[in-house]
Design an enzyme around this catalytic site. Sequence first.
Site: not given
Length: 365
Positions: A23-24, A26, A101, A186
């Site tokens: 999963s993306p 950060c 992403q 977002y």
Amino acid sequence: MTDDLFAPLSIRGTEIRNRVMVSPMCQYSCERDGLATDWHETHLGSRATGGAGIVMTEATAVEPRGRISPNDLGIWSDDHADALAPVADFVSERGATPAIQLAHAGRKASKTPPWDGSEPLQPDEGGWETVAPSAEPYPYADDEPPRTARMDEDDIEAVVDAFVAGAERALDAGFEIAEVHAAHGYLLHEFLSPVTNHRDDEYGGDFESRTRLVREITAAVREVWPGDKPVFVRVSATDWLPDRESWTVEDTAELAPLLAEAGADLVDVSSGGIHPDQRVPDAGANYQVPYAERVGEATEALVGAVGGITEPKQADALIRNDRADLAIVGREHLRDPYFALHAAEELGADERVEWPIQYRRAVGK
Ligand code: FNR
């Protein structure tokens, strides 16, 4: 034969070795202007070495003000593509499919990394003015947000162009899957949700207008992404705000076929993030899977399930029982970069994965 976690997946001629996706996530680890560092190469490279089918970058900003923190990855110049190319290369070399992403943080941009409190940053502290569908900043509990400007039509056009340019650069860098980030409060989710979109032009108001931007961006990315390579879209299935007019699972079910029509091959189904009042009753194992199933009923596109997937048997059951086409694993991949290889061991699928030759003496091969 029923597909299982280690059944390869072919999307538009792109062959993915199994159904596990990183999963993306950060990393807040850029040292300068959104450029990838050794950290990104090592972090994503380890997960590719660990056997995952798809390794996706963190939210990668298509313009500087679309970063969550000043330390996020970006893809707004050729230098960014050059810095990401070795990451995509190494992931491919390890047999995983490199994915990026593409993101814009909207009014949730301009914050410190989590280890500094995820606090909003003002322009004189290294932050910046944020943009959103309406001039309403994110309502932080204790902190003053930076000013949020309403996007006019030129700003909207510029953001569409930035997603397209980001996709083109990502392709040059060697990525094979582009995911449009339309979740977690977002920018694109802010356009979808009536909680944050109070426009009365063609980008706000009814369902068709609120969904216009994400449909346009998906179609525009699809147009520049090669026909043999997949486009994914990550959505928040629900705002978790049943007490007010908000984005719901049924809205997501209505949107999913429109995303497929715009060229999305897979809908990656997450939830939440639009407002601090959200209440998630139970964020435990498989907690978003029922939404992935609902989306799967509504569209021909493939569906990814994410959230609380930590156990090999659990991930395998999602695929075997046809509840999702991809098992997307986030935090468990931070605990165990070799999640997929360990899952193969536990599921008796050792013959279908390859430990790196450098490590084989440790696993009796
Ligand atoms: C995330 N998540 C996330 N989601 C996303 O779409 N883009 C991102 O850049 C990030 N960044 C991020 C950082 C970190 C440190 C975490 C823990 C999470 C959400 C993540 O992809 C995933 O959807 C959730 O963590 C739920 O899945 P797990 O962790 O329960 O498997």
